[in-house]
Design an enzyme around this catalytic site. Structure first.
Site, PDB file in Angstrom:
ATOM      1  N   ASN A 150       0.816  -1.218   0.000  1.00 50.29           N
ATOM      2  CA  ASN A 150       0.000   0.000   0.000  1.00 50.29           C
ATOM      3  C   ASN A 150       0.851   1.272   0.000  1.00 50.29           C
ATOM      4  OD1 ASN A 150      -1.947  -1.916   0.143  1.00 50.29           O
ATOM      5  ND2 ASN A 150      -2.671  -1.397   2.203  1.00 50.29           N
TER       6      ASN A 150
ATOM      7  N   GLU B 284      -7.766  16.350 -36.288  1.00 54.17           N
ATOM      8  CA  GLU B 284      -9.068  15.811 -35.866  1.00 54.17           C
ATOM      9  C   GLU B 284      -8.909  14.798 -34.736  1.00 54.17           C
ATOM     10  OE1 GLU B 284      -9.757  14.988 -40.244  1.00 54.17           O
ATOM     11  OE2 GLU B 284     -11.822  15.124 -39.540  1.00 54.17           O
TER      12      GLU B 284
ATOM     13  N   LYS C  18      -8.989  14.603 -52.047  1.00 50.96           N
ATOM     14  CA  LYS C  18      -9.006  14.952 -50.627  1.00 50.96           C
ATOM     15  C   LYS C  18      -7.626  14.999 -49.992  1.00 50.96           C
ATOM     16  CE  LYS C  18     -11.976  15.710 -48.399  1.00 50.96           C
ATOM     17  NZ  LYS C  18     -12.807  14.787 -47.619  1.00 50.96           N
TER      18      LYS C  18
ATOM     19  N   LYS D  76      -4.143   3.304 -12.212  1.00 55.55           N
ATOM     20  CA  LYS D  76      -2.999   3.331 -13.135  1.00 55.55           C
ATOM     21  C   LYS D  76      -3.394   3.443 -14.598  1.00 55.55           C
ATOM     22  CE  LYS D  76      -0.832   0.660  -9.736  1.00 55.55           C
ATOM     23  NZ  LYS D  76      -2.184   0.676  -9.155  1.00 55.55           N
TER      24      LYS D  76
ATOM     25  N   HIS E 167     -18.115  34.913 -32.260  1.00 58.28           N
ATOM     26  CA  HIS E 167     -19.276  34.161 -32.783  1.00 58.28           C
ATOM     27  C   HIS E 167     -18.992  33.587 -34.178  1.00 58.28           C
ATOM     28  CE1 HIS E 167     -21.545  36.401 -29.634  1.00 58.28           C
ATOM     29  NE2 HIS E 167     -20.779  37.407 -30.049  1.00 58.28           N
TER      30      HIS E 167
ATOM     31  N   SER F  60      -7.951  10.384 -49.058  1.00 60.80           N
ATOM     32  CA  SER F  60      -9.171   9.590 -48.939  1.00 60.80           C
ATOM     33  C   SER F  60      -9.002   8.335 -49.784  1.00 60.80           C
ATOM     34  CB  SER F  60     -10.364  10.414 -49.433  1.00 60.80           C
ATOM     35  OG  SER F  60     -11.388   9.553 -49.913  1.00 60.80           O
TER      36      SER F  60
HETATM   37  N1  ARG Z   1      -1.677  -3.842  -7.097  1.00 50.38           N
HETATM   38  C1  ARG Z   1      -2.103  -3.070  -5.990  1.00 50.38           C
HETATM   39  C2  ARG Z   1      -2.473  -1.641  -6.458  1.00 50.38           C
HETATM   40  O1  ARG Z   1      -2.089  -1.311  -7.494  1.00 50.38           O
HETATM   41  C3  ARG Z   1      -1.018  -2.967  -4.967  1.00 50.38           C
HETATM   42  C4  ARG Z   1      -1.513  -2.851  -3.578  1.00 50.38           C
HETATM   43  C5  ARG Z   1      -2.276  -4.054  -3.213  1.00 50.38           C
HETATM   44  N2  ARG Z   1      -2.473  -4.100  -1.801  1.00 50.38           N
HETATM   45  C6  ARG Z   1      -3.170  -5.076  -1.273  1.00 50.38           C
HETATM   46  N3  ARG Z   1      -3.252  -5.099   0.006  1.00 50.38           N
HETATM   47  N4  ARG Z   1      -3.777  -5.985  -1.996  1.00 50.38           N
HETATM   48  O2  ARG Z   1      -3.130  -0.911  -5.778  1.00 50.38           O
END
Ligand code: ARG
Length: 438
Positions: free
Chosen positions: A94, A274, A267, A309, A140, A261
């Site tokens: 963690n 875009e 084109k 992530k 505008h 195109s």
């Molecule tokens: N893969 C987890 C994340 O990205 C890491 C932490 C996971 N902790 C746990 N107690 N399962 O958050």
């Protein structure tokens, strides 16, 4: 099936550098805490360095690990034996993942700053080339008043300047080390967290362990800064799309930045612009996804946070790619000053000059505005530009008009008159270019 659902290795493998960097610093801190001897820490460090070399050369991590943290630990134990199992003392994934993510954000903010700076430079170079190019400024989407193309381009330099400020600001608040917070309550070993933070190049250590393992607002802040970057790029893209179309004819893209195109041989499509515009939606989605991950989470760490992530990586990747392609578009686009000038002359965009002139002759602006409006209506009815109304015609509308009026009815004098701070007069735009270069 459930394993595959919960695994994050395919996504967080990208954090291997940050993970190893954090672990190397952590091993040094464990010596200070009396957990490892200096020799043990050295052995762990060598093991981690050789894993980094393996990763660099493309070697796969052990099969079946849940995430990057477990995978690197497993490989370390394979390499140096049970000693590798001491590294995680007093640490949790963690605080480990929170650290990795902050290291990633710090580096991403740097890369974004460079990419934003490069685009600012490209815009400034083009602005300097076009200090004499006049186009209609629009409100505008209607032709409003003439402006210098340089002034128009520098408007984006200002937006990007604020974007850089927001990216830096996000990085500044992410600049704290969560390591030593443990799973949630703080490590049970006497780590010198401030020293560990400095060792990793952070300004300080986080102040509350529960907050440190569960907060991702620094991810939201970076994604929100990148979203605004994309919103700005989408505006520039929309102008590139419009300006390169035949209706404007203000610019042309080199073949290398346009695509054809499959059906219509005539084109030349502004597809890169875009797609920048479209990917703005994707990055906004990344920001919203991140906000929704955090919403309603009780303290402290929850597995929901693993979802941070994909959103972060995608937002940063997309933002960097969009900045790079937009820089190429700005470098490569060919402007058409003649078409711009014709449009500026064609839209009665000098009407404000006439009103301002009458105002300087003592007529209240509201009245001068009405008189100039009548002049525009007469010129339209006669099928001629405003500057071709005769002095006699002007004097029938307002007796204060004299031949001096005509000096004001040119694009150049309209530009020159806007010499107020931030205006489009050449002198002001030159100042702005100097500021942009500095
Ligand atoms: N893969 C987890 C994340 O990205 C890491 C932490 C996971 N902790 C746990 N107690 N399962 O958050």
């Amino acid at each position: 099936m459930a394993d595959a659902f919960m695994r994050s290795l395919p996504v967080d493998v990208r954090l291997w550098r940050e993970d190893i960097q954090g672990s190397r610093a952590y091993a040094r801190a464990l010596v200070g805490a009396g957990v490892l001897t200096a020799t043990e820490a050295e052995q762990i460090d060598r093991g981690l360095q050789s894993i980094a070399e393996e990763m660099e050369s493309g070697r796969a991590l052990p099969e079946g690990s849940e995430d990057i943290h477990m995978a690197i630990e497993a490989r370390l134990i394979e390499k140096i034996g049970p000693l590798g199992g001491k590294l995680h003392t007093g640490r949790s994934r963690n605080d480990q993942v929170a650290l990795d993510l902050r290291l990633y954000v710090r580096d991403a903010a740097d890369r974004l700053d460079h990419a934003l700076n490069r685009l600012q430079q490209a815009l400034t170079v083009r602005a300097e080339e076009h200090l004499d190019t006049i186009l209609p400024g629009y409100t505008h989407t209607q032709r409003a008043q003439p402006v210098l193309l340089a002034h128009h381009l520098l408007a984006y330099v200002e937006m990007l300047r604020r974007d850089r400020g927001r990216v830096k600001d996000a990085a500044r608040r992410a600049d704290e080390s969560p390591l030593g917070s443990g799973a949630l309550a703080g490590s049970g070993f006497p780590l010198d967290r401030e020293r560990l933070a400095r060792d990793l190049g952070f300004a300080r250590a986080t102040a509350n362990s529960l907050d440190a393992v569960s907060d991702r607002d620094f991810v939201v802040e970076l994604l929100s800064a990148v979203t605004l970057v994309m919103i700005h790029l989408s505006r520039l893209s929309a102008e590139i799309v419009a300006w390169t179309g035949a209706e404007y004819g203000f610019a042309e893209l080199p073949d290398s930045l346009a695509s054809g195109s499959s059906m219509m041989p005539n084109k030349k499509n502004p597809c890169a612009a875009e797609l920048v515009r479209a990917r703005t939606g994707r990055v906004t989605g990344d920001l919203v996804a991140m906000l929704m991950v955090i919403k309603g989470l009780p303290l402290a760490y929850n597995r929901d946070l693993q979802e941070d992530k994909e959103a972060l990586f995608d937002g940063v990747d997309t933002g960097l790619a969009a900045l790079e392609v937009t820089t190429s578009l700005v470098d490569g686009i060919r402007f058409n000053p003649a078409a711009m000038r014709a449009a500026a002359l064609g839209g009665y965009s000098l009407a404000t000059e006439a009103a301002d002139y009458l105002t300087r002759r003592g007529i209240p602006f509201r009245e001068a505005h009405r008189i100039a409006g009548q002049a525009v209506a007469q010129a339209i009815a006669a099928g001629k530009p405003l500057e071709e109304l005769s002095l006699a015609e002007w004097q029938r509308l307002s007796p204060v008009a004299d031949a001096g009026l005509f000096e004001h009815l040119t694009l150049e004098s309209a530009i020159k008159a806007r010499a107020v701070l931030g205006g489009t007069a050449r002198s002001r735009v030159e100042e702005a270019i100097e500021r942009a270069k500095a």
